[in-house]
Design a protein around this motif. Structure first.
Motif, PDB file in Angstrom:
ATOM      1  N   TRP A   1       0.829  -1.201   0.000  1.00  0.00           N
ATOM      2  CA  TRP A   1       0.000   0.000   0.000  1.00  0.00           C
ATOM      3  C   TRP A   1       0.865   1.254   0.000  1.00  0.00           C
ATOM      4  O   TRP A   1       0.607   2.200  -0.745  1.00  0.00           O
ATOM      5  CB  TRP A   1      -0.927  -0.006   1.213  1.00  0.00           C
ATOM      6  CG  TRP A   1      -1.794   1.200   1.294  1.00  0.00           C
ATOM      7  CD1 TRP A   1      -2.936   1.447   0.597  1.00  0.00           C
ATOM      8  CD2 TRP A   1      -1.566   2.360   2.109  1.00  0.00           C
ATOM      9  NE1 TRP A   1      -3.434   2.682   0.935  1.00  0.00           N
ATOM     10  CE2 TRP A   1      -2.616   3.265   1.862  1.00  0.00           C
ATOM     11  CE3 TRP A   1      -0.580   2.718   3.031  1.00  0.00           C
ATOM     12  CZ2 TRP A   1      -2.703   4.488   2.495  1.00  0.00           C
ATOM     13  CZ3 TRP A   1      -0.673   3.937   3.653  1.00  0.00           C
ATOM     14  CH2 TRP A   1      -1.719   4.804   3.388  1.00  0.00           C
ATOM     15  N   VAL A   2       1.910   1.260   0.828  1.00  0.00           N
ATOM     16  CA  VAL A   2       2.798   2.421   0.906  1.00  0.00           C
ATOM     17  C   VAL A   2       3.500   2.649  -0.435  1.00  0.00           C
ATOM     18  O   VAL A   2       3.583   3.780  -0.926  1.00  0.00           O
ATOM     19  CB  VAL A   2       3.828   2.239   2.053  1.00  0.00           C
ATOM     20  CG1 VAL A   2       4.943   3.257   1.957  1.00  0.00           C
ATOM     21  CG2 VAL A   2       3.143   2.313   3.397  1.00  0.00           C
ATOM     22  N   LEU A   3       4.001   1.592  -1.049  1.00  0.00           N
ATOM     23  CA  LEU A   3       4.693   1.746  -2.329  1.00  0.00           C
ATOM     24  C   LEU A   3       3.733   2.170  -3.439  1.00  0.00           C
ATOM     25  O   LEU A   3       4.111   2.958  -4.317  1.00  0.00           O
ATOM     26  CB  LEU A   3       5.401   0.445  -2.705  1.00  0.00           C
ATOM     27  CG  LEU A   3       6.624   0.120  -1.848  1.00  0.00           C
ATOM     28  CD1 LEU A   3       7.193  -1.240  -2.226  1.00  0.00           C
ATOM     29  CD2 LEU A   3       7.688   1.186  -1.976  1.00  0.00           C
ATOM     30  N   ASP A   4       2.498   1.663  -3.422  1.00  0.00           N
ATOM     31  CA  ASP A   4       1.509   2.110  -4.410  1.00  0.00           C
ATOM     32  C   ASP A   4       1.199   3.589  -4.252  1.00  0.00           C
ATOM     33  O   ASP A   4       1.083   4.318  -5.240  1.00  0.00           O
ATOM     34  CB  ASP A   4       0.216   1.290  -4.289  1.00  0.00           C
ATOM     35  CG  ASP A   4       0.363  -0.099  -4.862  1.00  0.00           C
ATOM     36  OD1 ASP A   4       1.339  -0.347  -5.601  1.00  0.00           O
ATOM     37  OD2 ASP A   4      -0.507  -0.954  -4.570  1.00  0.00           O
ATOM     38  N   ARG A   5       1.053   4.046  -3.027  1.00  0.00           N
ATOM     39  CA  ARG A   5       0.790   5.474  -2.793  1.00  0.00           C
ATOM     40  C   ARG A   5       1.965   6.317  -3.284  1.00  0.00           C
ATOM     41  O   ARG A   5       1.785   7.373  -3.877  1.00  0.00           O
ATOM     42  CB  ARG A   5       0.540   5.741  -1.306  1.00  0.00           C
ATOM     43  CG  ARG A   5      -0.697   5.102  -0.746  1.00  0.00           C
ATOM     44  CD  ARG A   5      -1.938   5.734  -1.258  1.00  0.00           C
ATOM     45  NE  ARG A   5      -1.971   7.118  -0.843  1.00  0.00           N
ATOM     46  CZ  ARG A   5      -2.922   7.963  -1.192  1.00  0.00           C
ATOM     47  NH1 ARG A   5      -3.900   7.561  -1.960  1.00  0.00           N
ATOM     48  NH2 ARG A   5      -2.892   9.202  -0.793  1.00  0.00           N
ATOM     49  N   HIS A   6       3.182   5.854  -3.020  1.00  0.00           N
ATOM     50  CA  HIS A   6       4.378   6.580  -3.462  1.00  0.00           C
ATOM     51  C   HIS A   6       4.423   6.652  -4.989  1.00  0.00           C
ATOM     52  O   HIS A   6       4.734   7.699  -5.568  1.00  0.00           O
ATOM     53  CB  HIS A   6       5.626   5.898  -2.925  1.00  0.00           C
ATOM     54  CG  HIS A   6       6.888   6.565  -3.361  1.00  0.00           C
ATOM     55  ND1 HIS A   6       7.592   6.151  -4.460  1.00  0.00           N
ATOM     56  CD2 HIS A   6       7.558   7.633  -2.859  1.00  0.00           C
ATOM     57  CE1 HIS A   6       8.647   6.930  -4.627  1.00  0.00           C
ATOM     58  NE2 HIS A   6       8.654   7.828  -3.663  1.00  0.00           N
ATOM     59  N   THR A   7       4.127   5.539  -5.652  1.00  0.00           N
ATOM     60  CA  THR A   7       4.139   5.505  -7.110  1.00  0.00           C
ATOM     61  C   THR A   7       3.097   6.456  -7.696  1.00  0.00           C
ATOM     62  O   THR A   7       3.379   7.202  -8.641  1.00  0.00           O
ATOM     63  CB  THR A   7       3.880   4.068  -7.614  1.00  0.00           C
ATOM     64  OG1 THR A   7       4.879   3.211  -7.072  1.00  0.00           O
ATOM     65  CG2 THR A   7       3.922   3.997  -9.127  1.00  0.00           C
ATOM     66  N   ILE A   8       1.900   6.455  -7.144  1.00  0.00           N
ATOM     67  CA  ILE A   8       0.835   7.339  -7.628  1.00  0.00           C
ATOM     68  C   ILE A   8       1.233   8.798  -7.442  1.00  0.00           C
ATOM     69  O   ILE A   8       1.059   9.628  -8.343  1.00  0.00           O
ATOM     70  CB  ILE A   8      -0.489   7.026  -6.901  1.00  0.00           C
ATOM     71  CG1 ILE A   8      -1.031   5.685  -7.370  1.00  0.00           C
ATOM     72  CG2 ILE A   8      -1.515   8.118  -7.132  1.00  0.00           C
ATOM     73  CD1 ILE A   8      -2.187   5.171  -6.538  1.00  0.00           C
ATOM     74  N   THR A   9       1.789   9.114  -6.279  1.00  0.00           N
ATOM     75  CA  THR A   9       2.192  10.493  -6.001  1.00  0.00           C
ATOM     76  C   THR A   9       3.312  10.943  -6.939  1.00  0.00           C
ATOM     77  O   THR A   9       3.286  12.061  -7.456  1.00  0.00           O
ATOM     78  CB  THR A   9       2.642  10.625  -4.540  1.00  0.00           C
ATOM     79  OG1 THR A   9       1.591  10.173  -3.695  1.00  0.00           O
ATOM     80  CG2 THR A   9       2.987  12.040  -4.181  1.00  0.00           C
ATOM     81  N   THR A  10       4.275  10.072  -7.164  1.00  0.00           N
ATOM     82  CA  THR A  10       5.391  10.404  -8.046  1.00  0.00           C
ATOM     83  C   THR A  10       4.910  10.629  -9.476  1.00  0.00           C
ATOM     84  O   THR A  10       5.318  11.595 -10.140  1.00  0.00           O
ATOM     85  CB  THR A  10       6.450   9.291  -8.014  1.00  0.00           C
ATOM     86  OG1 THR A  10       6.887   9.114  -6.670  1.00  0.00           O
ATOM     87  CG2 THR A  10       7.637   9.630  -8.885  1.00  0.00           C
ATOM     88  N   ARG A  11       4.035   9.765  -9.954  1.00  0.00           N
ATOM     89  CA  ARG A  11       3.519   9.930 -11.319  1.00  0.00           C
ATOM     90  C   ARG A  11       2.708  11.212 -11.447  1.00  0.00           C
ATOM     91  O   ARG A  11       2.795  11.913 -12.457  1.00  0.00           O
ATOM     92  CB  ARG A  11       2.654   8.734 -11.697  1.00  0.00           C
ATOM     93  CG  ARG A  11       3.460   7.501 -11.996  1.00  0.00           C
ATOM     94  CD  ARG A  11       2.591   6.352 -12.399  1.00  0.00           C
ATOM     95  NE  ARG A  11       3.390   5.168 -12.643  1.00  0.00           N
ATOM     96  CZ  ARG A  11       2.898   3.963 -12.767  1.00  0.00           C
ATOM     97  NH1 ARG A  11       1.603   3.765 -12.674  1.00  0.00           N
ATOM     98  NH2 ARG A  11       3.687   2.932 -12.982  1.00  0.00           N
ATOM     99  N   PHE A  12       1.894  11.525 -10.443  1.00  0.00           N
ATOM    100  CA  PHE A  12       1.105  12.757 -10.499  1.00  0.00           C
ATOM    101  C   PHE A  12       2.015  13.979 -10.507  1.00  0.00           C
ATOM    102  O   PHE A  12       1.795  14.930 -11.253  1.00  0.00           O
ATOM    103  CB  PHE A  12       0.146  12.830  -9.310  1.00  0.00           C
ATOM    104  CG  PHE A  12      -0.670  14.084  -9.281  1.00  0.00           C
ATOM    105  CD1 PHE A  12      -1.719  14.258 -10.168  1.00  0.00           C
ATOM    106  CD2 PHE A  12      -0.374  15.090  -8.385  1.00  0.00           C
ATOM    107  CE1 PHE A  12      -2.462  15.431 -10.165  1.00  0.00           C
ATOM    108  CE2 PHE A  12      -1.112  16.260  -8.368  1.00  0.00           C
ATOM    109  CZ  PHE A  12      -2.158  16.428  -9.254  1.00  0.00           C
ATOM    110  N   HIS A  13       3.075  13.952  -9.691  1.00  0.00           N
ATOM    111  CA  HIS A  13       4.016  15.073  -9.648  1.00  0.00           C
ATOM    112  C   HIS A  13       4.703  15.257 -10.998  1.00  0.00           C
ATOM    113  O   HIS A  13       4.795  16.375 -11.513  1.00  0.00           O
ATOM    114  CB  HIS A  13       5.043  14.855  -8.546  1.00  0.00           C
ATOM    115  CG  HIS A  13       6.123  15.884  -8.535  1.00  0.00           C
ATOM    116  ND1 HIS A  13       5.906  17.182  -8.136  1.00  0.00           N
ATOM    117  CD2 HIS A  13       7.427  15.815  -8.897  1.00  0.00           C
ATOM    118  CE1 HIS A  13       7.028  17.866  -8.244  1.00  0.00           C
ATOM    119  NE2 HIS A  13       7.967  17.056  -8.702  1.00  0.00           N
ATOM    120  N   ARG A  14       5.200  14.166 -11.582  1.00  0.00           N
ATOM    121  CA  ARG A  14       5.876  14.260 -12.880  1.00  0.00           C
ATOM    122  C   ARG A  14       4.923  14.750 -13.960  1.00  0.00           C
ATOM    123  O   ARG A  14       5.310  15.536 -14.823  1.00  0.00           O
ATOM    124  CB  ARG A  14       6.452  12.903 -13.262  1.00  0.00           C
ATOM    125  CG  ARG A  14       7.677  12.521 -12.485  1.00  0.00           C
ATOM    126  CD  ARG A  14       8.208  11.201 -12.945  1.00  0.00           C
ATOM    127  NE  ARG A  14       9.419  10.844 -12.230  1.00  0.00           N
ATOM    128  CZ  ARG A  14      10.045   9.700 -12.376  1.00  0.00           C
ATOM    129  NH1 ARG A  14       9.574   8.796 -13.204  1.00  0.00           N
ATOM    130  NH2 ARG A  14      11.133   9.451 -11.690  1.00  0.00           N
TER     131      ARG A  14
END
Length: 101
Positions: A31-44
């Motif tokens: 769950w933590v890694l999925d949230r990090h991935t989503i946040t990173t993609r949204f930022h980029r």
């Protein structure tokens, strides 16, 4: 004299508890890694959108004034197709920028 009873933990109960803890921690980590991935993609994606809009406004002003035309921003190249500066009104413009570079 008191008799001290020693509790005997069964091996199967210990293994079951270890498996439960490992399963829970695996789900939490996923769950933590999925949230990090989503946040990173949204930022980029947001950064790429802002760069593209900056290039768009630069190109529009470049068409009007004919100077300071940019083809890259922050070292990232932008591909621009469909912009005709000689036309009286542009109907469509396509910009693309790679957010991962």
């Amino acid at each position: 004299m008191k008799l001290i009873k020693k509790r005997k933990a069964s091996l199967s109960a210990t293994l079951l508890l270890c498996i439960a803890i490992i399963t829970i921690s695996t789900y939490v980590m996923k769950w933590v890694l999925d949230r990090h991935t989503i946040t990173t993609r949204f930022h980029r994606s947001s950064v790429a959108t802002m760069r593209t809009e900056g290039i768009f406004y630069n190109r529009i002003s470049c068409c009007q004034y004919g100077s300071n035309c940019l083809s890259s921003v922050d070292g990232k190249s932008v591909t621009i197709t469909g912009l005709n500066c000689g036309a009286s009104a542009a109907t469509s413009v396509t910009f693309s920028i790679n957010a991962d570079n």
